[in-house]
Write an enzyme that holds these catalytic residues in place. Structure first.
Site, PDB file in Angstrom:
ATOM      1  N   ASN A 122      18.589   4.388  10.445  1.00  0.00           N
ATOM      2  CA  ASN A 122      18.123   5.653   9.888  1.00  0.00           C
ATOM      3  C   ASN A 122      17.555   6.465  11.038  1.00  0.00           C
ATOM      4  O   ASN A 122      16.738   5.963  11.815  1.00  0.00           O
ATOM      5  CB  ASN A 122      17.071   5.410   8.803  1.00  0.00           C
ATOM      6  CG  ASN A 122      17.667   4.787   7.552  1.00  0.00           C
ATOM      7  OD1 ASN A 122      18.807   5.085   7.197  1.00  0.00           O
ATOM      8  ND2 ASN A 122      16.921   3.918   6.903  1.00  0.00           N
ATOM      9  N   GLY A 179      15.563   9.087   5.890  1.00  0.00           N
ATOM     10  CA  GLY A 179      14.681   8.062   5.341  1.00  0.00           C
ATOM     11  C   GLY A 179      13.945   7.271   6.404  1.00  0.00           C
ATOM     12  O   GLY A 179      13.193   6.355   6.074  1.00  0.00           O
ATOM     13  N   HIS A 214      14.821   0.343  14.979  1.00  0.00           N
ATOM     14  CA  HIS A 214      15.117  -0.885  14.229  1.00  0.00           C
ATOM     15  C   HIS A 214      16.499  -0.795  13.617  1.00  0.00           C
ATOM     16  O   HIS A 214      16.923   0.254  13.146  1.00  0.00           O
ATOM     17  CB  HIS A 214      14.079  -1.156  13.145  1.00  0.00           C
ATOM     18  CG  HIS A 214      13.803   0.010  12.234  1.00  0.00           C
ATOM     19  ND1 HIS A 214      13.019   1.073  12.613  1.00  0.00           N
ATOM     20  CD2 HIS A 214      14.215   0.280  10.977  1.00  0.00           C
ATOM     21  CE1 HIS A 214      12.950   1.945  11.617  1.00  0.00           C
ATOM     22  NE2 HIS A 214      13.690   1.494  10.609  1.00  0.00           N
TER      23      HIS A 214
HETATM   24  P1  5GP Z   1      13.159   3.014   7.922  1.00  0.00           P
HETATM   25  O1  5GP Z   1      12.876   3.648   6.583  1.00  0.00           O
HETATM   26  O2  5GP Z   1      12.236   3.566   8.990  1.00  0.00           O
HETATM   27  O3  5GP Z   1      14.585   3.052   8.344  1.00  0.00           O
HETATM   28  O4  5GP Z   1      12.849   1.472   7.755  1.00  0.00           O
HETATM   29  C1  5GP Z   1      11.558   0.960   7.771  1.00  0.00           C
HETATM   30  C2  5GP Z   1      11.594  -0.308   6.965  1.00  0.00           C
HETATM   31  O5  5GP Z   1      10.405  -1.018   7.222  1.00  0.00           O
HETATM   32  C3  5GP Z   1      11.664  -0.079   5.442  1.00  0.00           C
HETATM   33  O6  5GP Z   1      12.846  -0.674   4.939  1.00  0.00           O
HETATM   34  C4  5GP Z   1      10.391  -0.752   4.931  1.00  0.00           C
HETATM   35  O7  5GP Z   1      10.601  -1.453   3.707  1.00  0.00           O
HETATM   36  C5  5GP Z   1      10.026  -1.694   6.056  1.00  0.00           C
HETATM   37  N1  5GP Z   1       8.599  -1.941   6.173  1.00  0.00           N
HETATM   38  C6  5GP Z   1       7.587  -1.025   6.087  1.00  0.00           C
HETATM   39  N2  5GP Z   1       6.401  -1.625   6.283  1.00  0.00           N
HETATM   40  C7  5GP Z   1       6.667  -2.947   6.490  1.00  0.00           C
HETATM   41  C8  5GP Z   1       5.817  -4.074   6.765  1.00  0.00           C
HETATM   42  O8  5GP Z   1       4.597  -3.999   6.849  1.00  0.00           O
HETATM   43  N3  5GP Z   1       6.451  -5.281   6.928  1.00  0.00           N
HETATM   44  C9  5GP Z   1       7.799  -5.403   6.827  1.00  0.00           C
HETATM   45  N4  5GP Z   1       8.307  -6.643   6.988  1.00  0.00           N
HETATM   46  N5  5GP Z   1       8.608  -4.359   6.593  1.00  0.00           N
HETATM   47  C10 5GP Z   1       8.056  -3.148   6.422  1.00  0.00           C
END
Ligand code: 5GP
Ligand code: ZN
Length: 118
Positions: free
Chosen positions: A91, A97, A104
């Protein structure tokens, strides 16, 4: 990169062990752990151990880490027998999102994945 970015970054805090995570894979360069809010039976996040914000901010010097994150995802998919169909997702930017600004790779699999993603 400002020191502040690392201090407050959620994934840097996970790397430092300040926030617990369910580790899936680790080597000298990357860490993989279970997403806290999984969108598929396998939903793993693979992150570089060196902070950069995302693909948009990536520099040539980050190319190897970007590759290593994807290769780790492929290895996890192999170990979990989800090679019939999985997806790696970046993303990029708020409208996609992206909510955590530490690069990541999402590894999603273990179910049928529709195309195109929403
Ligand atoms: P993004 O939305 O930035 O592409 O992905 C971030 C991801 O991090 C999301 O899928 C969310 O569920 C995950 N996430 C957010 N906070 C935490 C956390 O404290 N621990 C873990 N294991 N995942 C997290
Ligand atoms: Zn970070």
């Amino acid at each position: 990169m400002m020191k502040d970015a690392r201090n407050n970054c959620l994934f840097c805090r996970i790397l430092r062990g300040e926030i617990p995570s369910r580790k899936v894979y680790e080597d000298d360069h990357v860490l993989a752990f279970e997403d806290i809010n999984p969108k598929a039976p396998t939903h793993v996040l693979v992150i570089p151990k060196r902070h950069f914000a995302g693909l948009k901010e990536a520099q040539a010097a980050d190319a190897e880490l970007i590759g290593r994150c994807h290769l780790a995802a492929a290895e996890i998919a192999r170990q979990r027998n989800i090679e019939k169909g999985y997806r790696t997702v970046l993303n990029v930017g708020p409208d996609s999102g992206q909510s955590v600004f530490h690069f990541h790779v999402h590894l999603l699999g273990g179910r049928r994945l529709s195309w195109p993603p929403g």
